[in-house]
Scaffold this motif. Structure first.
Motif, PDB file in Angstrom:
ATOM      1  N   UNK A  19      68.913  94.312  43.907  1.00  0.00           N
ATOM      2  CA  UNK A  19      67.543  94.018  44.327  1.00  0.00           C
ATOM      3  C   UNK A  19      67.466  92.746  45.151  1.00  0.00           C
ATOM      4  N   UNK A  20      68.263  91.743  44.785  1.00  0.00           N
ATOM      5  CA  UNK A  20      68.280  90.486  45.547  1.00  0.00           C
ATOM      6  C   UNK A  20      68.835  90.732  46.944  1.00  0.00           C
ATOM      7  N   UNK A 190      68.752  75.421  36.849  1.00  0.00           N
ATOM      8  CA  UNK A 190      68.627  76.822  36.483  1.00  0.00           C
ATOM      9  C   UNK A 190      67.267  77.336  36.929  1.00  0.00           C
ATOM     10  N   UNK A 191      67.260  78.450  37.653  1.00  0.00           N
ATOM     11  CA  UNK A 191      66.013  79.086  38.072  1.00  0.00           C
ATOM     12  C   UNK A 191      65.844  80.386  37.298  1.00  0.00           C
ATOM     13  N   UNK A 192      64.797  80.444  36.489  1.00  0.00           N
ATOM     14  CA  UNK A 192      64.516  81.635  35.694  1.00  0.00           C
ATOM     15  C   UNK A 192      63.664  82.583  36.541  1.00  0.00           C
ATOM     16  N   UNK A 193      64.339  83.543  37.172  1.00  0.00           N
ATOM     17  CA  UNK A 193      63.628  84.422  38.097  1.00  0.00           C
ATOM     18  C   UNK A 193      63.209  85.735  37.435  1.00  0.00           C
ATOM     19  N   UNK A 194      63.585  85.934  36.180  1.00  0.00           N
ATOM     20  CA  UNK A 194      63.247  87.179  35.505  1.00  0.00           C
ATOM     21  C   UNK A 194      64.194  88.295  35.873  1.00  0.00           C
ATOM     22  N   UNK A 195      64.168  89.381  35.139  1.00  0.00           N
ATOM     23  CA  UNK A 195      65.073  90.497  35.440  1.00  0.00           C
ATOM     24  C   UNK A 195      64.695  91.196  36.736  1.00  0.00           C
ATOM     25  N   UNK A 345      54.948  92.268  24.443  1.00  0.00           N
ATOM     26  CA  UNK A 345      53.985  92.164  25.553  1.00  0.00           C
ATOM     27  C   UNK A 345      54.034  90.769  26.174  1.00  0.00           C
ATOM     28  N   UNK A 346      54.199  89.738  25.339  1.00  0.00           N
ATOM     29  CA  UNK A 346      54.307  88.366  25.878  1.00  0.00           C
ATOM     30  C   UNK A 346      55.530  88.246  26.788  1.00  0.00           C
ATOM     31  N   UNK A 347      56.639  88.847  26.391  1.00  0.00           N
ATOM     32  CA  UNK A 347      57.839  88.793  27.240  1.00  0.00           C
ATOM     33  C   UNK A 347      57.592  89.561  28.529  1.00  0.00           C
ATOM     34  N   UNK A 348      56.938  90.720  28.440  1.00  0.00           N
ATOM     35  CA  UNK A 348      56.622  91.482  29.652  1.00  0.00           C
ATOM     36  C   UNK A 348      55.809  90.638  30.624  1.00  0.00           C
ATOM     37  N   UNK A 349      54.837  89.913  30.120  1.00  0.00           N
ATOM     38  CA  UNK A 349      54.002  89.078  30.983  1.00  0.00           C
ATOM     39  C   UNK A 349      54.818  87.956  31.623  1.00  0.00           C
ATOM     40  N   UNK A 350      55.773  87.396  30.872  1.00  0.00           N
ATOM     41  CA  UNK A 350      56.618  86.347  31.452  1.00  0.00           C
ATOM     42  C   UNK A 350      57.504  86.918  32.548  1.00  0.00           C
ATOM     43  N   UNK A 351      57.988  88.150  32.380  1.00  0.00           N
ATOM     44  CA  UNK A 351      58.780  88.805  33.421  1.00  0.00           C
ATOM     45  C   UNK A 351      57.948  88.992  34.689  1.00  0.00           C
ATOM     46  N   UNK A 352      56.730  89.450  34.511  1.00  0.00           N
ATOM     47  CA  UNK A 352      55.869  89.727  35.668  1.00  0.00           C
ATOM     48  C   UNK A 352      55.563  88.454  36.457  1.00  0.00           C
ATOM     49  N   UNK A 353      55.496  87.319  35.771  1.00  0.00           N
ATOM     50  CA  UNK A 353      55.156  86.060  36.438  1.00  0.00           C
ATOM     51  C   UNK A 353      56.356  85.369  37.081  1.00  0.00           C
ATOM     52  N   UNK A 354      57.577  85.814  36.750  1.00  0.00           N
ATOM     53  CA  UNK A 354      58.772  85.072  37.169  1.00  0.00           C
ATOM     54  C   UNK A 354      59.142  85.277  38.631  1.00  0.00           C
ATOM     55  N   UNK A 355      58.838  86.420  39.194  1.00  0.00           N
ATOM     56  CA  UNK A 355      59.089  86.620  40.626  1.00  0.00           C
ATOM     57  C   UNK A 355      60.207  87.573  40.961  1.00  0.00           C
ATOM     58  N   UNK A 356      61.188  87.750  40.080  1.00  0.00           N
ATOM     59  CA  UNK A 356      62.239  88.728  40.281  1.00  0.00           C
ATOM     60  C   UNK A 356      63.072  88.514  41.527  1.00  0.00           C
ATOM     61  N   UNK A 357      63.371  89.611  42.221  1.00  0.00           N
ATOM     62  CA  UNK A 357      64.270  89.569  43.371  1.00  0.00           C
ATOM     63  C   UNK A 357      63.741  88.687  44.485  1.00  0.00           C
ATOM     64  N   UNK A 358      62.433  88.711  44.735  1.00  0.00           N
ATOM     65  CA  UNK A 358      61.873  87.905  45.820  1.00  0.00           C
ATOM     66  C   UNK A 358      62.015  86.414  45.529  1.00  0.00           C
ATOM     67  N   UNK A 359      61.807  86.023  44.279  1.00  0.00           N
ATOM     68  CA  UNK A 359      61.974  84.611  43.923  1.00  0.00           C
ATOM     69  C   UNK A 359      63.437  84.202  44.035  1.00  0.00           C
TER      70      UNK A 359
END
Length: 368
Positions: A19-20, A190-195, A345-359
């Protein structure tokens, strides 16, 4: 800009970087992969630079019964270190041919770090699993010293003066969030970009309307895995109020009451699930939590025990003993998993806010 992604031939380690790579390419950058062939070409698309042959020391050769330090010893002595030595010439050739601005090295592809340091290139670590960010060997100084000595031998053989090859001093991309991984004990950025998860190819249509419970052990398919899956089938057969789906890669299990499949489209299936029972593989854990689904985790080896600890610490699921769990234990765990939905659900919300591949792509651009 040009980015060289150095990876081992392991699907779980390659997956987040696909994805990156797509995000970087969409921004006009050039991306090339580097790793053992022909395995890597089966996992990625685009330009691939060959680096060594993993066949003589493939993880598939590891004796299935290894646990604890025996498994760690095999991982380092029979896989990680030989893989690094074998990959260095190919990575060096790839750097010469591709002229990257940045090298991205998976934690288990230390040849990327060795060559980048030797060539004076900025490099980032791809931490496809988060367990080492918490320094799990910190309370085991003799084992930590043994790992350090193995790395020192690698650095000496390849003429590199560097710290821990698993963690870039420039950038570590952690494909998780602090909400799941907990505090970081590394003295590096360390950058926590989420899965970075694959998109569901299509909506799964196998639901019969009852709450869906999915059991999967990934690619683990030895005798112990078969025993756990059989116990899971027995557990689900005694739960008529739920729809059970057990992933049995061997195709040997038989049941009239529980659904069986050799493989499933996990993202699509987890989107419909109420509970996921798994071994604690990083991708499986993240795919379930990205759907807000509570987990029952029965870790087998490697980093899975630490992932199980993260899940329970985040109140996103519960833990079982893989080697001892019987049908009654699995059934009880499934029945109690619902109380952990809020944590999932809290973890799901943290994933959504992290940015993923774009971050992750943005961070790599900044490094370049």
């Amino acid at each position: 800009m040009r980015f060289l992604l150095v990876v081992p031939p392991l699907a779980g380690h390659v997956a987040p970087l696909r994805g990156v790579a797509d995000a970087l390419a969409s921004r006009g950058h050039s991306v090339a992969w580097c790793g053992p062939e022909p395995e890597l070409s089966a996992l990625v698309s685009g330009r691939v630079c060959a680096a060594g042959d993993s066949a003589p020391f493939a993880l598939s050769l590891r004796p299935p019964g290894l646990r604890g330090f025996a498994a760690l010893k095999y991982l380092w002595e029979s896989y990680l270190v030989p893989l690094a030595d074998a990959m260095v010439p190919g990575v060096s050739a790839a750097v010469t041919a591709f002229s990257p601005d940045v090298v991205v090295a998976d934690q288990q592809a230390m040849a990327g770090a060795l060559v980048a340091a030797r060539c004076g290139l900025p490099w980032a670590t791809s931490a496809s699993t988060s367990t080492e960010l918490a320094d799990p060997l910190g309370s085991l100084p003799k084992i930590a010293s043994w790992v350090s000595d193995l790395q020192a031998g690698l650095r000496a053989r390849h003429g590199v003066l560097l710290g821990d090859l698993r963690f870039s001093p420039h950038l570590v991309l952690a494909f998780t969030t602090r909400a799941l991984a907990g505090p970081c004990r590394l003295a590096v950025p360390v950058s926590y970009v989420g899965p970075v998860l694959p998109a569901a190819s299509a909506e799964w249509s196998g639901s019969d309307g009852r709450p869906l419970v999915v059991v999967t052990l990934g690619t683990s398919n030895d005798a112990a895995g078969s025993r756990f899956l059989a116990e899971s089938v027995d557990a689900l057969a005694g739960m008529p109020s739920v729809q059970g789906l057990v992933v049995d890669p061997s195709g040997q299990l038989v049941s009239e009451r529980v659904g069986l499949a050799r493989r499933i489209p996990q993202v699509a299936v987890f989107a419909r699930a109420s509970v996921v029972v798994c071994h604690g593989g990083h991708n499986t854990v993240c795919e379930a939590l990205a759907a807000g689904v509570p987990l029952v985790v029965a870790p087998i080896r490697d980093d899975q025990s630490m992932l199980a600890q993260q899940v329970t610490a985040a109140s996103a699921g519960i833990r079982l003993r893989f080697d001892r769990a019987k049908a009654a234990d699995i059934r009880a765990a499934i029945e109690s998993a619902e109380q952990h939905r809020a944590g999932a659900v809290r973890i799901r919300e943290s994933f959504e806010a992290a940015g993923g591949a774009e971050e992750a792509a943005t961070r790599l651009e900044s490094l370049a």
